[in-house]
Design an enzyme around this catalytic site. Structure first.
Site, mmCIF file in Angstrom:
data_model
loop_
_atom_site.group_PDB
_atom_site.id
_atom_site.type_symbol
_atom_site.label_atom_id
_atom_site.label_comp_id
_atom_site.label_asym_id
_atom_site.label_seq_id
_atom_site.Cartn_x
_atom_site.Cartn_y
_atom_site.Cartn_z
ATOM 1 C CG HIS A 303 31.670 47.530 40.934
ATOM 2 N ND1 HIS A 303 31.542 48.889 41.056
ATOM 3 C CD2 HIS A 303 30.453 47.051 40.600
ATOM 4 C CE1 HIS A 303 30.285 49.213 40.809
ATOM 5 N NE2 HIS A 303 29.610 48.130 40.530
ATOM 6 C CG ASP A 360 25.924 41.018 37.972
ATOM 7 O OD1 ASP A 360 24.728 41.066 38.294
ATOM 8 O OD2 ASP A 360 26.490 41.893 37.303
HETATM 9 N N1 CMC Z 1 38.779 39.364 35.443
HETATM 10 C C1 CMC Z 1 40.085 39.567 35.193
HETATM 11 N N2 CMC Z 1 40.677 40.772 35.176
HETATM 12 C C2 CMC Z 1 39.900 41.833 35.409
HETATM 13 C C3 CMC Z 1 38.530 41.717 35.678
HETATM 14 C C4 CMC Z 1 37.959 40.424 35.687
HETATM 15 N N3 CMC Z 1 36.664 40.257 35.919
HETATM 16 N N4 CMC Z 1 37.993 42.942 35.876
HETATM 17 C C5 CMC Z 1 38.999 43.821 35.742
HETATM 18 N N5 CMC Z 1 40.164 43.149 35.453
HETATM 19 C C6 CMC Z 1 41.504 43.750 35.291
HETATM 20 C C7 CMC Z 1 41.634 44.436 33.956
HETATM 21 O O1 CMC Z 1 42.147 43.554 32.962
HETATM 22 C C8 CMC Z 1 42.597 45.548 34.301
HETATM 23 O O2 CMC Z 1 43.888 44.978 34.406
HETATM 24 P P1 CMC Z 1 45.201 45.860 33.962
HETATM 25 O O3 CMC Z 1 45.236 47.013 34.917
HETATM 26 O O4 CMC Z 1 46.327 44.912 34.079
HETATM 27 O O5 CMC Z 1 44.921 46.299 32.543
HETATM 28 C C9 CMC Z 1 42.187 45.964 35.710
HETATM 29 O O6 CMC Z 1 41.622 44.774 36.273
HETATM 30 C C10 CMC Z 1 41.172 47.097 35.758
HETATM 31 O O7 CMC Z 1 40.051 46.719 34.957
HETATM 32 P P2 CMC Z 1 39.200 47.718 34.065
HETATM 33 O O8 CMC Z 1 38.547 46.950 32.968
HETATM 34 O O9 CMC Z 1 40.043 48.910 33.693
HETATM 35 O O10 CMC Z 1 38.133 48.211 35.145
HETATM 36 P P3 CMC Z 1 36.797 48.991 34.823
HETATM 37 O O11 CMC Z 1 36.504 49.774 36.022
HETATM 38 O O12 CMC Z 1 36.879 49.690 33.524
HETATM 39 O O13 CMC Z 1 35.720 47.802 34.631
HETATM 40 C C11 CMC Z 1 34.231 46.046 35.124
HETATM 41 C C12 CMC Z 1 34.904 47.325 35.639
HETATM 42 C C13 CMC Z 1 33.109 45.659 36.089
HETATM 43 C C14 CMC Z 1 33.605 46.306 33.755
HETATM 44 C C15 CMC Z 1 35.297 44.928 35.021
HETATM 45 O O14 CMC Z 1 35.820 44.646 36.296
HETATM 46 C C16 CMC Z 1 34.719 43.650 34.390
HETATM 47 O O15 CMC Z 1 34.736 43.524 33.169
HETATM 48 N N6 CMC Z 1 34.214 42.687 35.217
HETATM 49 C C17 CMC Z 1 33.566 41.505 34.694
HETATM 50 C C18 CMC Z 1 32.149 41.833 34.298
HETATM 51 C C19 CMC Z 1 31.233 42.022 35.476
HETATM 52 O O16 CMC Z 1 31.225 41.235 36.417
HETATM 53 N N7 CMC Z 1 30.399 43.079 35.413
HETATM 54 C C20 CMC Z 1 29.379 43.358 36.442
HETATM 55 C C21 CMC Z 1 29.686 44.604 37.204
HETATM 56 S S1 CMC Z 1 28.705 44.713 38.710
HETATM 57 C C22 CMC Z 1 27.073 44.875 38.202
HETATM 58 C C23 CMC Z 1 26.821 46.175 37.554
HETATM 59 O O17 CMC Z 1 26.761 47.208 38.268
HETATM 60 O O18 CMC Z 1 26.664 46.195 36.351
#
Ligand code: CMC
Length: 419
Positions: A303, A360
């Site tokens: 998140h 989720d």
């Molecule tokens: N599985 C594996 N690695 C992950 C995941 C995951 N679900 N989420 C983040 N990471 C890693 C990502 O690869 C990155 O690694 P590195 O620093 O080595 O490059 C690090 O963690 C930070 O991730 P980010 O993508 O920069 O984080 P963000 O804040 O931009 O994205 C997120 C947040 C929710 C989009 C992301 O965690 C994600 O894609 N999660 C899966 C989708 C999901 O469950 N979304 C629902 C969010 S909660 C409901 C809502 O409010 O919408």
């Protein structure tokens, strides 16, 4: 309550020292107001994905992502989940205070009496192929409401939208399975009426199950607002141009649809089903999620804001156990989810990046047990998030200082050249 001016922050740039106002919110969050930075220095700020940018001040929802705290209008989510129903939470978010008994009954009554949609709108449903994703139908129907209610009557349109989204969501499901639409019933409350419109068939009487009503109320409350997330910022952005309520919310529904946002709940179940088909080898999927050459992510994990735990996920994990056992459902996906969570929470990769289950992760398992099909999960999220979107839109509209959203950029394309 308002943001208070608590002094200045200094930026040193070339030979200038610029003072910028320092602000503090009511829960102690501090921010530098950079709105005059460009006028004084020529600089803009750059913040990929707005991860560190406050786009507004707001009195609606507070999150402390490091501590796992979520408050709606000051009330902890755990207390609202235990004591309130969804309609009360809608009132709280939109009007700013918990309703008195009279206010609540008046509000319920209005929601009941605005739940029918114009009969002509039923023709729109008929135009869609049965395979249409219900989020496509939902967003189009909400935008279309502006054709039926073009007047700018803020409060009545708010009630109309809240009341009718329930009906539109249920009709979009009935359309997808080829069953006749079931009209709303005035003797049922919001959550009960939705379940009735989803599950009743004309040939049989429909008996409401209290466990389902309770579970639905809980799910809707937990999704009701989450401050400036992607879809809410979209609603504010579109609304900031002066677009009407229905158009603004329709755009929020589209933003929610994406798999990194609300669409994740559908993806979580699809991921768990995939793992089950693949012999339930969840460790393999944790390894895939860690592999930088593989674009697979553990859906329902991570998140932008929560770096400790998502309080909504905690509540839902407990509730998944309770609801499934009350309904007598034994879902192998719940075991896979629990195992996956345990492995991930103890894995260096996830620990280091502070990746925890989000709202989720367990919601889909409960929806499944309630007989709600996978492609409706994101629609359920939208139903829950609607009062939050409305409250945020209303707050912006009522703020005399609100301006059109218009971010800057740092241009990195070709320099000027001749044709
Ligand atoms: N599985 C594996 N690695 C992950 C995941 C995951 N679900 N989420 C983040 N990471 C890693 C990502 O690869 C990155 O690694 P590195 O620093 O080595 O490059 C690090 O963690 C930070 O991730 P980010 O993508 O920069 O984080 P963000 O804040 O931009 O994205 C997120 C947040 C929710 C989009 C992301 O965690 C994600 O894609 N999660 C899966 C989708 C999901 O469950 N979304 C629902 C969010 S909660 C409901 C809502 O409010 O919408």
């Amino acid at each position: 309550m308002s943001i208070s001016d608590i002094g200045k922050a200094k930026i040193v740039y070339e030979d200038q020292e610029v003072e910028l106002p320092l602000m503090e919110g009511t829960m102690g969050e501090k921010a530098i107001d950079i709105s005059k930075l460009r006028a004084t220095t020529g600089l803009v700020t750059l913040d990929n994905g707005y991860g560190n940018t406050g786009s507004c001040s707001s009195e609606i929802t507070f999150i402390d992502g490091d501590k796992g705290v979520l408050l709606y209008r000051g009330y902890p989510i755990e207390q609202l989940a235990e004591k309130a129903d969804f309609v009360e939470v809608c009132y709280l978010l939109i009007y700013g205070h918990l309703p008195s008994a009279d206010e609540l009954s008046g509000f319920r009554d209005k929601l009941t009496h605005h739940s029918l949609i114009h009969e002509d709108m039923k023709k729109f449903f008929e135009g869609y192929p049965p395979s249409a994703h219900p989020m496509a139908i939902l967003s189009a129907m909400v935008a279309s409401l502006s054709a039926y209610y073009p007047e700018e009557d803020g409060d009545t349109n708010i009630i109309r939208l809240l009341a009718k989204l329930n009906t539109i969501a249920a009709f979009s499901y009935k359309k997808s399975i080829g069953q006749p639409y079931i009209y709303p019933r005035n003797d049922l409350d919001y959550a009960g009426d939705f379940l009735h419109m989803m599950h009743a068939v004309p040939a049989e009487p429909y008996e409401l199950d209290d466990t389902l009503v309770e579970a639905l109320n809980l799910l809707l409350i937990l999704h009701a607002d989450h401050e400036q997330n992607c879809s809410t910022s979209t609603v504010r952005m579109v609304g900031s141009s002066g677009a009407n309520l229905f158009a603004s919310i329709a755009s929020g529904i589209c933003a929610l649809w994406g798999p990194l946002h609300g669409g994740a709940n559908q993806k979580v179940i699809q991921m768990l089903e995939r793992i089950e088909k693949d012999g339930s080898d969840y460790k393999k999927y944790v390894a895939m999620a860690k592999d930088k050459d593989n674009d697979f992510r553990l859906m329902g994990f991570g998140h932008r804001v929560y770096k400790n735990f998502d309080p909504r996920a905690r509540i839902l994990k407990k509730s998944a156990d309770a609801v499934l056992s009350k309904l007598g459902v034994n879902d192998p996906l719940l075991d896979i989810a629990r195992n996956l969570e345990e492995v991930a929470l103890n894995d260096e990769y996830f620990v280091q990046r502070k990746l925890y289950p989000n709202v989720d992760f367990y919601s889909g398992i409960i929806y499944r047990a309630m007989g709600i099909p996978t492609n409706m999960f994101t629609v359920m999220f939208a139903l829950g998030r609607l009062p939050g979107w409305i409250a945020q839109w209303k707050e912006m509209k009522e703020n005399p200082k609100a301006r059109i959203y218009r971010p800057r950029q740092v241009y990195t394309g070709a320099t000027q050249r001749d044709y």
